[in-house]
Scaffold this motif. Structure first.
Motif, short mmCIF file in Angstrom:
data_model
loop_
_atom_site.label_atom_id
_atom_site.label_comp_id
_atom_site.label_asym_id
_atom_site.label_seq_id
_atom_site.Cartn_x
_atom_site.Cartn_y
_atom_site.Cartn_z
N LEU A 1 0.73 -1.12 -0.17
CA LEU A 1 0.01 0.05 0.00
C LEU A 1 0.84 1.28 0.02
CD1 LEU A 1 -2.84 1.44 0.30
CD2 LEU A 1 -2.46 1.36 2.64
N ALA A 2 1.73 1.14 1.02
CA ALA A 2 2.68 2.37 0.98
C ALA A 2 3.40 2.59 -0.35
CB ALA A 2 3.89 2.21 1.87
N GLY A 3 4.21 1.59 -0.80
CA GLY A 3 4.82 1.89 -2.16
C GLY A 3 4.00 2.20 -3.28
N LYS A 4 2.69 1.52 -3.24
CA LYS A 4 1.92 2.03 -4.64
C LYS A 4 1.57 3.41 -4.59
CE LYS A 4 -0.58 -1.00 -7.06
NZ LYS A 4 -1.47 -1.87 -7.70
N ILE A 5 0.83 3.89 -3.43
CA ILE A 5 0.43 5.29 -3.18
C ILE A 5 1.60 6.13 -3.53
CG2 ILE A 5 -0.69 6.72 -1.82
CD1 ILE A 5 -2.46 4.92 -2.61
N ALA A 6 2.85 5.87 -2.89
CA ALA A 6 4.01 6.84 -2.95
C ALA A 6 4.61 6.85 -4.27
CB ALA A 6 5.08 6.22 -1.91
N SER A 7 4.33 5.58 -5.02
CA SER A 7 4.95 5.67 -6.55
C SER A 7 4.04 6.89 -7.51
CB SER A 7 4.75 4.20 -7.04
OG SER A 7 5.72 3.41 -6.47
N GLU A 8 2.76 6.59 -7.30
CA GLU A 8 1.83 7.44 -8.05
C GLU A 8 2.17 8.83 -7.69
OE1 GLU A 8 0.31 7.00 -10.66
OE2 GLU A 8 0.78 4.79 -10.45
N ALA A 9 2.58 9.36 -6.37
CA ALA A 9 2.74 10.64 -5.98
C ALA A 9 4.12 11.22 -6.65
CB ALA A 9 2.84 10.86 -4.37
N VAL A 10 5.11 10.27 -6.64
CA VAL A 10 6.40 10.77 -7.34
C VAL A 10 6.11 10.85 -8.70
CG1 VAL A 10 8.75 9.42 -7.84
CG2 VAL A 10 7.77 9.21 -5.68
N LYS A 11 5.23 9.91 -9.59
CA LYS A 11 5.11 10.16 -10.84
C LYS A 11 4.27 11.47 -11.14
CE LYS A 11 3.51 5.88 -11.70
NZ LYS A 11 2.90 4.82 -12.57
N GLY A 12 3.48 11.77 -10.20
CA GLY A 12 2.74 12.90 -10.32
C GLY A 12 3.64 14.40 -10.56
N ALA A 13 4.50 14.01 -9.42
CA ALA A 13 5.56 15.10 -9.21
C ALA A 13 6.28 15.08 -10.38
CB ALA A 13 6.26 15.13 -8.22
N ALA A 14 6.74 14.17 -10.87
CA ALA A 14 7.76 14.30 -11.97
C ALA A 14 7.08 14.61 -13.37
CB ALA A 14 8.13 12.71 -12.37
N ASP A 15 5.75 14.65 -13.33
CA ASP A 15 5.03 15.13 -14.48
C ASP A 15 5.30 16.78 -14.96
OD1 ASP A 15 3.55 13.02 -14.95
OD2 ASP A 15 1.97 13.21 -14.31
N TYR A 16 5.56 17.41 -13.52
CA TYR A 16 6.02 18.67 -13.67
C TYR A 16 7.57 18.83 -13.63
CZ TYR A 16 1.03 20.12 -13.56
OH TYR A 16 -0.23 20.30 -13.88
N GLY A 17 8.09 18.01 -13.86
CA GLY A 17 9.65 18.00 -13.94
C GLY A 17 10.38 18.20 -12.30
N VAL A 18 9.58 17.76 -11.41
CA VAL A 18 10.05 17.59 -9.94
C VAL A 18 10.45 16.56 -9.53
CG1 VAL A 18 9.36 18.34 -7.50
CG2 VAL A 18 8.48 19.77 -9.31
N TYR A 19 11.68 16.15 -8.82
CA TYR A 19 12.11 14.82 -8.34
C TYR A 19 11.91 14.71 -7.21
CZ TYR A 19 16.05 18.23 -7.81
OH TYR A 19 16.92 19.29 -7.48
N ALA A 20 11.29 13.76 -6.69
CA ALA A 20 10.94 13.58 -5.24
C ALA A 20 12.10 12.57 -4.57
CB ALA A 20 9.47 12.80 -5.29
#
Length: 994
Positions: free
Chosen positions: A755-774
């Protein structure tokens, strides 16, 4: 993570000491000139003195420039940050925060009490109703630049009327919430005495106002300290300083009647019980709201006959209480599920006796000083192994080792709804190493709502063989909003290899053992709806010739040195070693062989680890290539060598040293500064104090079980960060909820790694959509605050580390394509997490295929006695989270081994930053910062002014000299002065006035 720390202040002063000394020296020199010229002729005296003060002024300006553009450059640049979040983006964040809360608030109990009719009059009991919690404290705290929707406002916005007499009663009692933060801990649970209720006739008046009662119970938490396990401050180990951000200032206020040694902070206080007793006598259908991110002991809700509704509402961010109001009146149907299990007695949890403060008694020579106190290296034993959270309770119940109903109140993944859903499980479809299952979800009730589909697997277990939990979340999904009668088919797919277990003892690899794997559709971790079976005919070893498909290299034993000298909980013979394994530690001495190999800054010498075969890399090559030219190129592209050849030792050392809230500039290659900011649920610029709207705590996000919302969460953060000209986000944090008492559970996701990994992964990808490295953090096993940076040695077996604690990070790297990692404060065994070649290189990079940069956690003054850039870069940690010379963050060793490590660290940093938003054409700015332009203009003005003053002084000197030569002989009679002398004196005065 950033706070005013005196040691850091001293480090800053030390860094500018040469310039300060130079200014003082120039000042003293000017005074000396004043003194030694006192008997010289006026013209010469005036000239020399004027020039000496001009030199002092110019020298001071020059020294200030050296400070500003040298040691202080990074901090000033960070403090003069630019960027403004648009009103549209702020509104989007407000809406998203409410949406996350509407899907993350969990309905735990409902005996017809909810929903409450819109427009009803409500009595809000409990002091926290007037002072609720929006999140946690520390780096995860919300920015106070934006207004928050209070709990009362959330209810009022939903149309409820609130008893204002009760509101005034509580606000008069106390207006502010006790401080639970990095600089102090006040664990007071504010609540009036029952006598105060009675004296003001509060309960009777409230009953006359309305028959509806809502009781609010809240518990705080935050960075720097774990929650107390006893409310008596005199009990040993109630609280231990959590590190540099902790505090000795522990308070429990004057509520002496609440100081109960037998109760923890996560139980009801005596005053809360008295209040509930009184409310229970006056009201029927009481609703209790638990406003806490740490699961409390909630057995009391079954003991009061009139408590008929319970809602778990963790940190809602700055707008989420609007969602609470809409859930209470039924406008929104609750769909949140528990991301942690709720048990009746937290003292009986597997980790309880091995969580907290344990110090080695034979490590005095390695102790570190902090604010006048000496701290020996400490340790924590992960005795429970893989049996964390629901995995223990479900497996122990299956083995008849415990009575499940007597231990567990609300399972993991549990949550009620105002409507009814049915779920029909399809057949298993296996293809290309994956398993897919369709689940038909139908809303058979009368209210629109969403639901969560949860799949678990139960692997075959051989007594005494590889440890396996009987229940393991393997897939989940959230439905769309289903109207009454509507259906949706949800497909869940997962890899067969995801059911493999790590065998550290025999095969030393992941193994999918032969047998029948039960794959169940479940309502939560305990209640099974339907089951399918997946047979595996023979053992599948994921070894040298058959690595897991997601791995770049085969996963094999790499963490043998982490296994401590203690008994690990085992399923063997129905958990026969339960009592032995879970007892508190009895051995407080680090074994001799481990002590002999232990290193910190007192005995580490990088030159002892130089490799003779290493060759000195090129430096200062003068190639024309610039960093921007490499944007989009592969990590291993040959062009990188040309760029890296241009760097000097000083360039690379600076890049590694100054990684605090930024990556620093290197002018010769066009490396711009990128800004990084704190905040798991927001963007907080610690230097400018600018920030974004605060979204709900990440545990609330986990409760949604909604990966689409998690992606929107990351996108929203990324968008606001980009508008603030921020390229790096110190989040998401995904350490495991090993204990309910961990201080930072609010910003970590769950006890479950998937649960932690899948939710966090999407947050990482969402930030990366704007060029922000998490920066996924804190990598890894930073699961308690106590002693976190007092050389905390974490001991665990490799299966536990891989399957529970590394797993969320693994998912984020493989699925979320994370490009930045923040290592942890703690140690893996005797090795700091920021200097572990096994984890940072062999597992993170070699096995998982990570390509990016690794940053330390906050690099305090002196590196807390063990953090060390030289040691870090040699083992996979690329740079240090500090903006000053903190000691040990600058690499000084110029050996070939050190230079090669510096080159690789620089490569990792440059690769990540050039592929971020900072180097997007619309954002790229290779010019100087505005403050630097201003200093240049001031310099020019000062130099011109000094030249003009020097010229004027010289001209005046010439005039005075001429007057002195033209003086007539002085005839004196008594004390009379000649006319000529008077004329000279008057002329000199006129020149002085000029």
């Amino acid at each position: 993570m950033l706070a005013i720390n005196m040691a850091d202040v001293i480090s800053v002063i030390k860094s500018i000491a040469p310039q300060l000394i130079a200014i003082v020296t120039l000042f003293v020199a000017a005074l000396v000139v004043m003194f030694i010229t006192r008997k010289e002729k006026p013209a010469f005296r005036k000239l020399v003195r004027s020039l000496s003060w001009l030199i002092f002024g110019l020298g001071t300006v020059f020294c200030i420039n050296l400070m500003l553009n040298g040691p202080l450059k990074t901090m000033i640049t960070l403090a003069t940050g630019r960027g403004v979040i648009t009103e549209s983006s702020l509104n989007d964040a407000k809406t998203l925060g409410e949406e996350i809360s509407s899907e993350g608030i969990v309905l735990l109990k409902n005996d017809s009490a909810l929903p409450i009719q819109k427009g009803s009059k409500i009595n809000l009991f409990g002091w926290s109703s007037t002072n609720p919690l929006y999140g946690g404290t520390g780096s995860g705290g919300l920015n106070d630049s934006f207004p928050t929707v209070s709990l009362i406002e959330g209810l009022q916005n939903a149309g409820f009327e609130v008893n204002e007499e009760l509101v005034k009663f509580y606000t008069d009692f106390r207006q502010t919430r006790p401080t639970v933060g990095m600089w102090g801990q006040d664990w007071t649970i504010p609540e009036p005495t029952i006598e105060q209720y009675n004296e003001a006739n509060i309960l009777e008046n409230a009953r006359n106002y309305s028959d509806k009662a809502i009781v609010v119970i809240a518990r705080s938490g935050g960075e720097g300290a774990d929650l107390p396990r006893s409310l008596d401050p005199n009990v040993e180990d109630t609280f231990v300083d959590g590190g540099t951000f902790g505090s000795k200032g522990i308070r429990y206020s004057d509520q002496k009647d609440d100081l109960d040694a037998d109760k923890s902070y996560l139980e009801l206080s005596n005053r809360e019980i008295a209040m509930l007793d009184a409310v229970n006598k006056k009201f029927k259908n009481i609703v209790v709201i638990i406003n806490a991110s740490n699961p409390m002991e909630l057995g009391f809700v079954n003991e009061y006959e009139n408590i008929s509704g319970v809602i778990w509402c963790p940190g809602v961010g700055q707008t989420g209480f609007n969602a609470l109001g809409k859930i209470l009146d039924g406008e929104v149907n609750p769909s949140g599920k528990t991301s942690d299990i709720f048990v009746y007695d937290l003292k009986n949890t597997p980790s309880y006796n091995n969580f907290g403060n344990f110090n080695y008694t034979n490590m005095d020579e390695f102790a570190v000083e902090d604010r006048g106190t000496s701290y020996n290296p400490s340790f924590v034993n992960y005795v429970e192994g893989i049996y964390v959270g629901y995995r223990f309770y479900e497996t122990a119940a299956k083995e008849n080792a415990i009575n499940y109903a007597g231990y567990v109140q609300y399972p993991f993944g549990y949550g009620l709804s105002y409507t009814v859903f049915t779920k029909e499980m399809g057949e298993i479809v296996a293809n290309d190493g994956n398993i897919s299952i369709d689940v038909l979800v139908t809303n058979t009730g009368n209210t629109a709502g969403k639901d969560v589909v949860q799949l678990y697997y139960n692997p075959p277990y051989t007594n005494g063989g590889i440890e396996k939990a009987s229940t393991n979340l393997v897939g989940f999904a959230k439905t769309k909003l289903l109207q009454p009668g509507d259906s949706q088919t949800v497909k869940i797919t997962f890899a067969v290899e995801d059911m493999a277990s790590f065998d550290e003892k025999i095969k030393k690899a992941y193994v999918l053992e032969a047998g029948v794997y039960e794959i169940s559709l479940q309502e939560d971790s305990h209640n099974i709806l339907d089951t399918r079976t997946f047979p595996v005919e023979e053992d599948i070893l994921y070894g040298e010739t058959n690595k897991r498909s997601s791995d770049m290299e085969v996963a094999t034993n790499k963490l043998d040195d982490m296994r401590g000298n203690f008994t690990v909980l085992s399923r063997k013979d129905q958990f026969a070693n339960l009592d032995e394994a879970l007892k508190p530690p009895t051995d407080f001495e680090l074994p001799a062989d481990k002590k002999a190999a232990f290193l910190n800054n007192s005995n580490y010498d990088g030159k002892n680890f130089d490799i003779e075969s290493d060759e000195m890399p090129k430096t200062n090559a003068g190639n024309k290539i610039k960093l921007v030219d490499l944007r989009g190129l592969d990590y291993d592209d040959e062009a990188w060598n040309s760029l890296l050849d241009n760097l000097s030792f000083e360039d690379m050392s600076k890049l590694v040293a100054l990684g605090g809230y930024q990556t620093t500039t290197i002018g010769k290659i066009g490396k711009v500064q990128t800004v990084d900011c704190d905040g798991p649920s927001s963007i907080n610029n610690n230097f400018t104090k600018k920030g974004s709207i605060g979204l709900p705590a990440t545990i609330m996000l986990a409760n949604t079980f909604n990966t689409d919302l998690a992606h929107s969460f990351g996108e929203n953060i990324g968008n606001m960060a980009s508008q603030m000209e921020v390229s790096g986000w110190y989040a998401p944090a995904m350490n495991t909820h090993r204990s309910a008492f961990a201080g930072r559970n609010f910003e970590y996701f769950s006890e479950d790694p998937l649960l932690a990994g899948k939710i966090a992964s999407e947050a990482v990808k969402g930030a990366a959509d704007y060029g922000v490295y998490a920066y996924i953090k804190h990598f890894a096993l930073n699961d308690q605050e106590t002693n976190r940076n007092y050389q905390l040695m974490t001991w665990a077996d490799e299966q536990t580390v891989r399957e529970i604690y590394l797993r969320p990070f693994e998912i984020c790297v493989k699925k979320g394509k994370a490009k930045a990692v923040m290592s942890a404060f703690n140690h893996y065994g005797i090795t700091p997490a920021s200097a572990s070649n096994e984890v940072l290189n062999k597992i993170l990079r070699d096995e998982w295929g990570f390509r990016g940069m690794v940053l330390t956690d906050y690099f305090g003054a002196g590196g807390y006695g063990y953090m060390n850039a030289d040691r870090g870069i040699r083992n996979g940690n690329d740079f240090c989270l500090t903006a000053i010379d903190a000691g040990y963050n600058y690499v000084k060793d110029k050996s070939a081994t050190s230079m090669m490590a510096l080159r690789k660290a620089s490569h990792n940093i440059l690769y990540t930053t050039v592929n971020s938003r900072a180097y997007a054409p619309e954002n790229l700015d290779l010019g100087m910062m505005r403050w630097q332009v201003a200093t240049i203009m001031i310099d020019i003005i000062c130099v011109i002014a000094a030249l003009l003053l020097a010229i004027k002084a010289w001209k005046n000197y010439g005039k005075r000299k001429a007057l002195e030569r033209s003086e007539a002989p002085i005839d004196t009679v008594g004390t009379d002065t000649s006319v000529a002398d008077v004329d000279v004196i008057e002329e000199n005065k006129n020149i002085d006035n000029e």
